[in-house]
Enzyme design. Structure first.
Site, PDB file in Angstrom:
ATOM      1  N   GLY A 141       0.979  -1.362   0.052  1.00  0.00           N
ATOM      2  CA  GLY A 141       0.100   0.086  -0.029  1.00  0.00           C
ATOM      3  C   GLY A 141       0.808   1.258  -0.124  1.00  0.00           C
ATOM      4  O   GLY A 141       1.485   1.485   0.997  1.00  0.00           O
ATOM      5  N   GLY A 160      -0.180   4.385  -0.272  1.00  0.00           N
ATOM      6  CA  GLY A 160      -0.670   5.692   0.208  1.00  0.00           C
ATOM      7  C   GLY A 160       0.178   6.455   1.208  1.00  0.00           C
ATOM      8  O   GLY A 160       1.282   6.146   1.253  1.00  0.00           O
ATOM      9  N   VAL A 214       0.096   6.563   4.587  1.00  0.00           N
ATOM     10  CA  VAL A 214       0.601   5.543   5.618  1.00  0.00           C
ATOM     11  C   VAL A 214       1.860   4.750   5.082  1.00  0.00           C
ATOM     12  O   VAL A 214       2.800   4.632   5.767  1.00  0.00           O
ATOM     13  CB  VAL A 214      -0.484   4.738   6.345  1.00  0.00           C
ATOM     14  CG1 VAL A 214       0.080   3.651   7.248  1.00  0.00           C
ATOM     15  CG2 VAL A 214      -1.504   5.552   6.910  1.00  0.00           C
ATOM     16  N   GLY A 215       1.544   3.844   3.932  1.00  0.00           N
ATOM     17  CA  GLY A 215       2.433   3.166   3.592  1.00  0.00           C
ATOM     18  C   GLY A 215       3.953   3.837   3.231  1.00  0.00           C
ATOM     19  O   GLY A 215       4.962   3.440   3.248  1.00  0.00           O
ATOM     20  N   ARG A 248     -20.604   0.779   7.426  1.00  0.00           N
ATOM     21  CA  ARG A 248     -19.638  -0.132   7.928  1.00  0.00           C
ATOM     22  C   ARG A 248     -19.292  -1.505   7.157  1.00  0.00           C
ATOM     23  O   ARG A 248     -18.338  -1.902   7.169  1.00  0.00           O
ATOM     24  CB  ARG A 248     -20.050  -0.282   9.709  1.00  0.00           C
ATOM     25  CG  ARG A 248     -18.879  -0.969  10.254  1.00  0.00           C
ATOM     26  CD  ARG A 248     -19.218  -1.435  11.697  1.00  0.00           C
ATOM     27  NE  ARG A 248     -20.136  -2.544  11.679  1.00  0.00           N
ATOM     28  CZ  ARG A 248     -20.403  -3.362  12.782  1.00  0.00           C
ATOM     29  NH1 ARG A 248     -20.173  -3.022  13.864  1.00  0.00           N
ATOM     30  NH2 ARG A 248     -21.334  -4.131  12.546  1.00  0.00           N
ATOM     31  N   SER A 276      -4.195  -1.864   8.161  1.00  0.00           N
ATOM     32  CA  SER A 276      -5.547  -1.469   7.740  1.00  0.00           C
ATOM     33  C   SER A 276      -6.468  -1.519   8.543  1.00  0.00           C
ATOM     34  O   SER A 276      -6.561  -2.431   9.329  1.00  0.00           O
ATOM     35  CB  SER A 276      -5.703  -2.717   6.271  1.00  0.00           C
ATOM     36  OG  SER A 276      -4.706  -2.619   5.655  1.00  0.00           O
ATOM     37  N   ASN A 277      -7.659  -0.862   8.173  1.00  0.00           N
ATOM     38  CA  ASN A 277      -8.982  -0.659   9.357  1.00  0.00           C
ATOM     39  C   ASN A 277      -9.843  -1.394   8.550  1.00  0.00           C
ATOM     40  O   ASN A 277     -10.034  -1.669   7.217  1.00  0.00           O
ATOM     41  CB  ASN A 277      -8.985   0.729   9.515  1.00  0.00           C
ATOM     42  CG  ASN A 277      -8.054   1.419  10.526  1.00  0.00           C
ATOM     43  OD1 ASN A 277      -7.977   0.730  11.592  1.00  0.00           O
ATOM     44  ND2 ASN A 277      -7.736   2.447  10.353  1.00  0.00           N
ATOM     45  N   HIS A 319      -8.929  -1.634  18.561  1.00  0.00           N
ATOM     46  CA  HIS A 319      -8.748   0.107  17.939  1.00  0.00           C
ATOM     47  C   HIS A 319      -9.789   0.634  17.673  1.00  0.00           C
ATOM     48  O   HIS A 319     -10.400   0.664  16.344  1.00  0.00           O
ATOM     49  CB  HIS A 319      -7.590  -0.191  16.797  1.00  0.00           C
ATOM     50  CG  HIS A 319      -7.139   1.079  16.097  1.00  0.00           C
ATOM     51  ND1 HIS A 319      -6.600   2.021  16.954  1.00  0.00           N
ATOM     52  CD2 HIS A 319      -7.245   1.590  15.036  1.00  0.00           C
ATOM     53  CE1 HIS A 319      -6.076   3.002  16.424  1.00  0.00           C
ATOM     54  NE2 HIS A 319      -6.513   2.842  15.085  1.00  0.00           N
TER      55      HIS A 319
END
Length: 312
Positions: free
Chosen positions: A10, A12, A14-15, A89, A120-121, A176
């Site tokens: 990933g 993005g 964060v990655g 969700r 990842s979420n 989390h």
């Protein structure tokens, strides 16, 4: 002697920032993978071109081919979509589960001895997906959440007391999300218990801010979410593994009866070393902490059950 390899799935915010921290710390060679191979390749090249300036000696490459990740020591999975307007969700859960499943399966095939760190979420649920898809034992599938949530807690405490963050020790248990369990009873500042430095009301306010730490940043950014602290937290876990540091860090672990929880990923203190998870010390929880922890675990269980219902 072979240098360690850290692969990040990933590319993005964060990655790519994970790749930045890992390369700058010279943890080993770094690979950045994304479905858009040119983006991953471009960011990797840009990062490598910074190495002569910053003086770090890590080889960095990117692309979409998981063959580049072969024989990785650690694989950090950040791939996934943020929740968009109109997306339920369950929609987010199903979409990201499919993404993480594919990433974990391909990463495991290329690096059968790697340790997976999931970012990842929704994080705790995605750890279940990654463990199932990879076939790895619990020692080699970990979720990054506690380091981040603990770092936010420590930051807020340091700000309130006007002290160095280096002197604040704190951690967070549980899933989390909104039900996470900051543990003020175990917080110390330069060895001094937090309860001797702040009132119960102040501590409660800091706990509430920690629970809402991610939302606070999302609200400020307007678009997107946090990435500096999440990526730094994942890389701290990777560093403990590739350097066999035997660090006690809060992270999501597949519990097998610890704290009375079975077959569920949940945030606890874990000892991390070359083998990945090496120990789960069981702290003594008081009645209030135990109740909150069980409530948080129940919230994680609901996500896992929802995934099963959706067939992912």
């Amino acid at each position: 002697m072979r240098r360690p390899k850290i692969s990040v799935i990933g590319a993005g915010f964060v990655g790519s920032t994970c790749a930045h921290w890992a390369a700058a710390k010279e943890l080993g060679d770094v690979v950045l993978i994304d479905i858009n191979g040119d983006v991953a390749k471009g960011k990797a090249l840009d990062l490598f071109e910074a190495s002569p300036v910053e003086g770090f000696d890590s080889h960095v490459q990117g692309g979409s081919d998981y063959g580049l990740t072969a024989k990785s020591d650690v694989v950090i999975i950040t791939a996934g979509l943020p929740r968009k307007p109109g997306m339920s969700r369950d929609d987010l859960l199903a979409t990201n589960a499919k993404i993480v499943k594919d990433c974990a399966k391909q990463a495991a095939a290329a690096s059968p001895d790697a340790v997976l760190i999931i970012v990842s979420n929704p994080l705790d649920a995605m750890c279940h997906v990654a463990m199932s898809a990879s076939g790895f034992p619990r020692e080699r599938v970990l979720g990054m959440a506690g380091v981040l949530d603990g770092a936010r807690f420590r930051s807020f405490i340091a700000m309130e007391l006007n002290v160095s963050v280096e002197d604040v020790q704190a951690f967070v248990f549980g899933g989390h999300g909104d039900t996470m369990v900051p543990m003020p009873r175990y917080v110390s500042v330069g060895g001094i218990p937090l309860e001797q430095l702040l009132s119960k009301e102040k501590i409660a306010a800091l706990v509430a801010r920690t629970r809402n730490g991610g939302a606070e940043i999302v609200n400020l950014l307007k678009t997107g979410s946090a990435y500096y602290a999440p990526s730094a937290s994942a890389v701290q876990m990777a560093e403990a593994i590739v350097k066999d540091k035997k660090r006690y860090l809060p992270c999501a672990v597949h519990l097998k009866g610890e704290y009375g929880i079975k077959d569920l990923f949940c945030g606890v203190i874990a000892k991390l070393g070359a083998k990945g998870l090496e120990d789960v010390p069981q702290l003594e929880l008081n009645a209030e902490e135990k109740t909150m922890f069980e409530k948080s675990a129940s919230a994680v269980k609901e996500l896992v059950v929802a995934m099963e219902r959706l067939g992912v």
